[in-house]
Design an enzyme around this catalytic site. Sequence first.
Site, PDB file in Angstrom:
ATOM      1  N   LYS A  53       1.944  -5.703  16.647  1.00  0.00           N
ATOM      2  CA  LYS A  53       1.605  -4.253  17.613  1.00  0.00           C
ATOM      3  C   LYS A  53       0.798  -4.760  18.856  1.00  0.00           C
ATOM      4  O   LYS A  53       1.178  -3.778  19.851  1.00  0.00           O
ATOM      5  CB  LYS A  53       0.629  -3.583  16.319  1.00  0.00           C
ATOM      6  CG  LYS A  53       1.452  -3.197  15.267  1.00  0.00           C
ATOM      7  CD  LYS A  53       0.208  -3.151  13.753  1.00  0.00           C
ATOM      8  CE  LYS A  53       1.034  -2.639  12.447  1.00  0.00           C
ATOM      9  NZ  LYS A  53       0.327  -2.784  11.260  1.00  0.00           N
ATOM     10  N   GLN A  97      -5.535  -3.177   9.360  1.00  0.00           N
ATOM     11  CA  GLN A  97      -4.628  -3.732   8.696  1.00  0.00           C
ATOM     12  C   GLN A  97      -4.705  -3.939   7.777  1.00  0.00           C
ATOM     13  O   GLN A  97      -6.061  -4.862   7.054  1.00  0.00           O
ATOM     14  CB  GLN A  97      -3.553  -5.438  10.037  1.00  0.00           C
ATOM     15  CG  GLN A  97      -2.984  -5.751   9.118  1.00  0.00           C
ATOM     16  CD  GLN A  97      -2.110  -4.923   9.197  1.00  0.00           C
ATOM     17  OE1 GLN A  97      -1.188  -4.769  10.309  1.00  0.00           O
ATOM     18  NE2 GLN A  97      -0.866  -5.368   8.570  1.00  0.00           N
ATOM     19  N   ASP A 119      -1.639   5.320  11.462  1.00  0.00           N
ATOM     20  CA  ASP A 119      -0.187   4.824   9.767  1.00  0.00           C
ATOM     21  C   ASP A 119      -0.403   5.916   9.540  1.00  0.00           C
ATOM     22  O   ASP A 119       0.947   5.614   8.436  1.00  0.00           O
ATOM     23  CB  ASP A 119      -1.646   4.133   9.526  1.00  0.00           C
ATOM     24  CG  ASP A 119      -1.197   2.489   9.788  1.00  0.00           C
ATOM     25  OD1 ASP A 119       0.473   2.598   9.612  1.00  0.00           O
ATOM     26  OD2 ASP A 119      -2.323   1.602   9.621  1.00  0.00           O
TER      27      ASP A 119
END
Length: 300
Positions: A53, A97, A119
């Site tokens: 990322k 994460q 997200d």
Amino acid sequence: MTARIIDGKALSKQLREGFKARVATLVEQGVTPGLAVILVGDNPASRVYVGNKVKACEECGVRSFHIALPSDTPQAEVLATIARLNADPAVHGILIQLPLPHIDGRSVLEAISVHKDVDGFHLYNVGGLVVGNTIFPPCTPYGVQLLLDTTGTDVAGKNVVVVGASNIVGKPMALMLLQREATVTICHARTRDLAQHTILADILIVAAGRPGLIVPQMVKQGAIVIDVGINRLPDGKIVGDVDFEGVKEKASWITPVPGGVGPMTVTMLIENTLRSAERALHVPGSEDYQDWEAPVLKGA
Ligand code: GUN
């Protein structure tokens, strides 16, 4: 028939090229898009994902803020970190994460500002998916939707079978396709006689995390098959959930693993981050602002 390949690597590359111009326009307006990525602990797979990322940010001109916290970080400290990032105007997207060690994931996800939830995991954005109007579609199903679009298929009225009911992929995927008026079936680990469902699919999307789960006998002739699985075999080879060699002889289109859905997930994260930075330039409540709300899910 041998299936045509849906090339996620090529589509990702094309999209990322387009991002550069959007970043340049933002920078001209005094905004450098920024993404904060929080990693708690040292899960090796998570470290690789976070590294990818951060690398993608660099490639596209997005500033990244990589925050690595030790695995014993108290929940309060993680929440304080998020509060700081929520208030930081240089940060347009915040990603934590998953999975998280010992920390209540839900309360952490709910602490992220809905305006920076790139997200798409905050309940506000999940609820937005249910009613067909979310700010940030979750990255993996968002990527799958764009891959499906490249086949030129209108999903309205098609039988779509989603194998896997995770919060990250299966459930949001089903909602996004329902919004596009597909007839959606969700199968999961407790589904009896999986093949009875998959054989009816015009579009089969598999996100079960089980190598070789889908064999040719389970696939309808001419189906579009999207493999979201990423599994490492004992010999180190990366494979999906679909028997690619067998199923490609039956499908009309198929995604490879690697090089299918995988590259799209990170690309859509950058897309969401850019959209967040672009939204930040618009005044909430104005007519213009409305245009930024639901770019994909408004449907055709
Ligand atoms: N862990 C596995 N997939 C994801 C994802 O898409 N986002 C985050 N934050 N964590 C993950």
